[in-house]
Design an enzyme around this catalytic site. Sequence first.
Site, mmCIF file in Angstrom:
data_model
loop_
_atom_site.group_PDB
_atom_site.id
_atom_site.type_symbol
_atom_site.label_atom_id
_atom_site.label_comp_id
_atom_site.label_asym_id
_atom_site.label_seq_id
_atom_site.Cartn_x
_atom_site.Cartn_y
_atom_site.Cartn_z
ATOM 1 N N GLU A 47 8.076 1.016 -2.046
ATOM 2 C CA GLU A 47 6.659 0.885 -2.416
ATOM 3 C C GLU A 47 5.904 2.192 -2.181
ATOM 4 O O GLU A 47 5.038 2.559 -2.973
ATOM 5 C CB GLU A 47 5.988 -0.260 -1.640
ATOM 6 C CG GLU A 47 6.391 -1.648 -2.114
ATOM 7 C CD GLU A 47 5.973 -1.934 -3.560
ATOM 8 O OE1 GLU A 47 5.074 -1.251 -4.086
ATOM 9 O OE2 GLU A 47 6.578 -2.827 -4.169
ATOM 10 N N TYR A 130 -2.826 -2.533 -1.064
ATOM 11 C CA TYR A 130 -1.810 -2.938 -2.031
ATOM 12 C C TYR A 130 -0.426 -2.977 -1.378
ATOM 13 O O TYR A 130 0.312 -3.972 -1.488
ATOM 14 C CB TYR A 130 -1.790 -1.977 -3.242
ATOM 15 C CG TYR A 130 -0.488 -2.111 -3.987
ATOM 16 C CD1 TYR A 130 -0.291 -3.183 -4.845
ATOM 17 C CD2 TYR A 130 0.577 -1.227 -3.751
ATOM 18 C CE1 TYR A 130 0.923 -3.364 -5.472
ATOM 19 C CE2 TYR A 130 1.797 -1.406 -4.371
ATOM 20 C CZ TYR A 130 1.964 -2.472 -5.233
ATOM 21 O OH TYR A 130 3.174 -2.671 -5.828
ATOM 22 N N ASP A 148 -1.807 -4.263 -8.515
ATOM 23 C CA ASP A 148 -1.691 -2.847 -8.887
ATOM 24 C C ASP A 148 -2.177 -2.704 -10.339
ATOM 25 O O ASP A 148 -2.727 -3.646 -10.916
ATOM 26 C CB ASP A 148 -0.248 -2.337 -8.701
ATOM 27 C CG ASP A 148 0.706 -2.941 -9.718
ATOM 28 O OD1 ASP A 148 0.311 -3.894 -10.439
ATOM 29 O OD2 ASP A 148 1.844 -2.465 -9.822
#
Length: 361
Positions: A47, A130, A148
């Site tokens: 990520e 996020y 996102d």
Amino acid sequence: MAKKSASLSKLPNARDLLAWYDRHRRRLPWRALPGRYSDPYAVWLSEIMLQQTTVTAVKPYYETFLKRWPTVEDLARAPIAEVMTAWAGLGYYARARNLYKCAGVVVADHGGQFPDTEEALRALPGIGPYTAAAIAAIAFGRHAVVVDGNVERVMARLFAVTDPLPHSKTTLRELAAKLTPLERAGDYAQGVMDLGATVCTPKSPACVICPWSAVCEGRKQGIAETLPRKAKKVKTPLRYGVAFWMMRADGCVALQRRPPKGLLGGMTEVPGSAWRAKAWSAAEAALAAPVKAKWRELPGLVMHTFTHFRLEVTVYAADLTAAQAKKLGPDIIWTPLKHVGQAGLPSVMAKMAALALKNVI
Ligand code: SF4
């Protein structure tokens, strides 16, 4: 009663998306099988790398990192310079510095285990809302709302939200929250992201194969491709810089490490001037040079785009005498020309090196 269920079936639901995800998900090296939880270290690493970066660009870096540092403890123990060099070329270098800091905190304060709530994850270096939601949902199965750019696009189309971004962010998040299921929140989050990346793409969405095709308002109204609308962008400013390509008689070039903080902090660079709003004249460039020498301006310019500005760099080259080279001091990394490619130069510096190599050899 029959009428009621017919109207309900017209609303988008997570079940259809999950069924699609089970069959059509992207096979990515950091993912677990549907219904299983992924390794938090793998999810976190991927990520962070995926922020502002494509899956294709991330894959080889992810594989290298995991092979070299298979656990968060291994990463925390590595010298920072090695981590920065391994990151070179992936861009947004603050991510690498925070990645390293975060590994240290996870080991020192959490016994090498990533915390399993959004709140605790957000307290770690480099983990924003996020990323915290993505790790909480994907690695720990938490009911977290992951939003996102892909998710925003899908929500805007699905519900025909015509208010432009960034103003519509709150609405899109609320819609995403309404659709997020209590069960399999991680698979659902990855499903919407995959749908956005492979079906509901920015241009020409493939609505005929979309699991939400029948319930998509944007498609019904024929405006899907125009969504999400975006407020007009302010033009990114242009800055100017000068770089100095300094060669020693033994065929080594002068590189150095940037200060640890700030843009490209800790990365290797071609020494250069500050980057400013006004172009540099040749006389100013000579004054900014780290040493007096016979400078020659190389043909061509290096152009590079950062998030908040564009950069235009003029490269000057000089062959230094031993005395001039000595004046540069001990922090210079004298690098044989054939090793410049492995010096861990970030993209903008690699462009400067490429321009110099093209002209001085
Ligand atoms: Fe996107 Fe088309 Fe699916 Fe709507 S139907 S969510 S526009 S791919």
